[in-house]
Enzyme design. Structure first.
Site, PDB file in Angstrom:
ATOM      1  N   ARG A  57      15.934  11.029  13.020  1.00 16.53           N
ATOM      2  CA  ARG A  57      14.571  10.474  12.909  1.00 16.53           C
ATOM      3  C   ARG A  57      13.568  11.558  12.545  1.00 16.53           C
ATOM      4  NH1 ARG A  57      11.849  10.170  16.946  1.00 16.53           N
ATOM      5  NH2 ARG A  57      13.386   9.309  18.392  1.00 16.53           N
ATOM      6  N   TYR A 110      -1.309  -4.426  -3.975  1.00 18.65           N
ATOM      7  CA  TYR A 110      -0.012  -5.058  -3.701  1.00 18.65           C
ATOM      8  C   TYR A 110      -0.156  -5.961  -2.466  1.00 18.65           C
ATOM      9  CZ  TYR A 110       4.903  -5.208  -2.266  1.00 18.65           C
ATOM     10  OH  TYR A 110       6.149  -5.609  -1.892  1.00 18.65           O
ATOM     11  N   ASP A 182      -1.740   4.931  -4.570  1.00 17.82           N
ATOM     12  CA  ASP A 182      -0.390   4.358  -4.674  1.00 17.82           C
ATOM     13  C   ASP A 182       0.028   4.507  -6.138  1.00 17.82           C
ATOM     14  OD1 ASP A 182       1.814   2.712  -5.074  1.00 17.82           O
ATOM     15  OD2 ASP A 182       1.085   1.119  -3.759  1.00 17.82           O
ATOM     16  N   LYS A 207      11.168   1.092  -6.193  1.00 14.73           N
ATOM     17  CA  LYS A 207      10.932   0.522  -7.513  1.00 14.73           C
ATOM     18  C   LYS A 207      11.457   1.443  -8.612  1.00 14.73           C
ATOM     19  CE  LYS A 207       8.894  -2.715  -5.176  1.00 14.73           C
ATOM     20  NZ  LYS A 207       7.485  -2.617  -4.826  1.00 14.73           N
TER      21      LYS A 207
HETATM   22  C1  PLP Z   1       6.714  -2.662  -3.696  1.00  7.63           C
HETATM   23  C2  PLP Z   1       5.411  -1.985  -3.596  1.00  7.63           C
HETATM   24  C3  PLP Z   1       4.942  -1.470  -2.376  1.00  7.63           C
HETATM   25  C4  PLP Z   1       5.742  -1.601  -1.096  1.00  7.63           C
HETATM   26  O1  PLP Z   1       6.935  -0.903  -1.161  1.00  7.63           O
HETATM   27  P1  PLP Z   1       8.273  -1.339  -0.350  1.00  7.63           P
HETATM   28  O2  PLP Z   1       9.235  -0.262  -0.696  1.00  7.63           O
HETATM   29  O3  PLP Z   1       8.668  -2.700  -0.826  1.00  7.63           O
HETATM   30  O4  PLP Z   1       7.884  -1.354   1.094  1.00  7.63           O
HETATM   31  C5  PLP Z   1       3.707  -0.846  -2.359  1.00  7.63           C
HETATM   32  N1  PLP Z   1       2.954  -0.742  -3.472  1.00  7.63           N
HETATM   33  C6  PLP Z   1       3.367  -1.228  -4.653  1.00  7.63           C
HETATM   34  C7  PLP Z   1       2.495  -1.071  -5.849  1.00  7.63           C
HETATM   35  C8  PLP Z   1       4.593  -1.856  -4.761  1.00  7.63           C
HETATM   36  O5  PLP Z   1       5.001  -2.362  -5.944  1.00  7.63           O
END
Ligand code: PLP
Length: 407
Positions: A57, A110, A182, A207
């Site tokens: 962890r 998101y 982000d 992603k």
């Molecule tokens: C998918 C996504 C998230 C969240 O990510 P996870 O790995 O699904 O928790 C946050 N911001 C954007 C722009 C995303 O496409």
């Protein structure tokens, strides 16, 4: 060495034999815990005098290897892997905010990030305002004395509006507020937030970076070492830990990231032009198209890298949407983005299903509105599949009135 190497027990672990050769591939290390020679040695690890891990962890080798690679891509230092993109955002918020703080969020974040800001933060007593990141003045207007951070995405989903990050960074610096970006959609291939004034950046590694829809991970980096330490400590305490297996898979995915990104983007640009030329397609949204409202900004900030996401709209209601998805049967209908293969998503029934039809219509997200995460397939195959699917969806019904369906 005592029992640790007792070969009379199959239960106890056996050390790997010393070897003059090493594996080419990063070993997958699922161990939850690490043994040391003595309490003195453990002290040395905890105090950072010698490198070593203690408990998964708190960190593990597969996360370290992956973090170092994303650090290099982002021009960041000592980044942190988390169990998901949402865990990355949670680590930032929980690691930085203190009682009474106020957060400004982009108004098209998101879905889950939006929920975090609109539901979770107020529940814990934090103030939240939303503002339009394409309009820096609206961000400036939302600043309060107790504002601690601004959270924006580089490109909004699925309408693909481009945030004016340099202008927001100027406001954030002037007001001594942290700018959190982000960078999931653009990736460091197109945009490196630290070079444009961001203080903290994060990713859903799930992603494009990992790229194969088989690992769920997030990444956080902060410019200030003290803040970085606080975020790391908070992530460890709240348990936002990434799995070694997912880190290992994502490292493998990352090897081909630049090639995948470039190919997917090339495909996206060509597919956007092609969809635009099809009869019946009412609107194509892609920042690389000249008429996109943020084309000039995207060109300036992303140096011609407009990404792999294309949105489009056809007339008609849910029936047309169902027909289009069924007719595109070889393209996965799935609410994600960044897979090696092309995926198709339908905001009205997924990311934006919580909105009322009239609210969705106001955003242009009618039942006929789709988002494509373009993959690395042969572009001619993609063109043929989309042409056939759109043709089939529209053929049996004269273009109906725009509608969000009955609900
Ligand atoms: C998918 C996504 C998230 C969240 O990510 P996870 O790995 O699904 O928790 C946050 N911001 C954007 C722009 C995303 O496409």
């Amino acid at each position: 060495m005592g029992n640790f190497e007792d070969s009379r027990s199959v239960v106890r672990r056996t050390r790997l034999a010393r070897s003059a050769s090493r594996p080419l591939v990063t070993p997958l290390e699922p161990s939850v815990v690490y043994t040391t020679e003595s309490p003195d040695e453990l002290d040395a690890i905890y105090e950072g005098r010698v490198p070593g891990h203690t408990y998964a962890r708190e960190g593990h080798p597969n996360a370290d290897v992956l973090a170092a690679k994303i650090d290099w891509l982002e021009g960041a230092e000592d980044g942190l892997l988390t169990g998901s993109g949402m865990a990355a955002l949670s680590a930032i918020l929980m690691g930085v905010l203190i009682e009474g703080d106020h957060v400004i969020g982009g108004n098209q974040l998101y879905g889950r990030s939006m929920r975090m800001l609109r539901q979770e933060l107020p529940r814990m007593g934090f103030g939240v305002s939303l503002a339009d990141p394409t309009d820096p003045q609206s961000i400036a207007d939302a600043i309060r004395p107790e504002t601690r951070m601004i959270v924006v995405e580089t490109v909004s989903n699925p309408t693909l509006r481009v945030a004016d990050i340099p202008a927001i960074a100027e406001i954030a610096a002037r007001e001594e507020v942290l700018l959190v970006v982000d960078n999931t959609f653009t990736t460091p291939r197109a945009f490196r937030p630290f070079e444009h004034g961001a203080d903290i950046l994060f990713h859903s590694v799930t992603k494009l970076l990992a790229g194969h829809s088989d690992a769920t991970l997030g990444y956080v980096a902060a410019r200030d070492p003290e803040l970085r330490g606080e975020i790391r400590d908070t992530a460890t305490t709240w348990g936002f830990t990434p799995s070694p297996y997912d880190c290992w898979l994502a490292e493998r995915g990352l090897h081909s990231f630049a090639l995948r990104y470039d190919r997917a983007q090339e495909n996206a640009a060509e597919l956007a032009e092609f969809l635009d030329s099809l009869d019946g397609v009412k609107e194509v949204i892609y920042p690389g198209l000249m008429r996109h409202p943020d084309h000039a900004r995207a060109n300036r900030l992303f140096a011609g890298m407009f990404g792999n996401i294309v949105s489009f709209r056809v007339p008609g209601g849910r029936e047309v949407a169902n027909r289009l998805v069924r007719a595109a049967g070889n393209i996965a209908f799935a609410p994600t983005l960044g897979d090696v293969a092309t995926t198709l998503s339908h905001p009205a029934s997924s990311s934006h299903r919580g909105l009322r039809p009239a609210e969705r219509d106001a955003l242009g997200m009618t039942e006929g509105f789709f988002r494509i995460s373009v993959g690395i397939e042969d572009i001619e195959l993609l063109k043929a599949e989309f042409e056939a699917a759109i043709g089939a969806a529209l053929s049996t019904e004269a273009p109906a009135q725009e509608s969000s369906g009955q609900d």
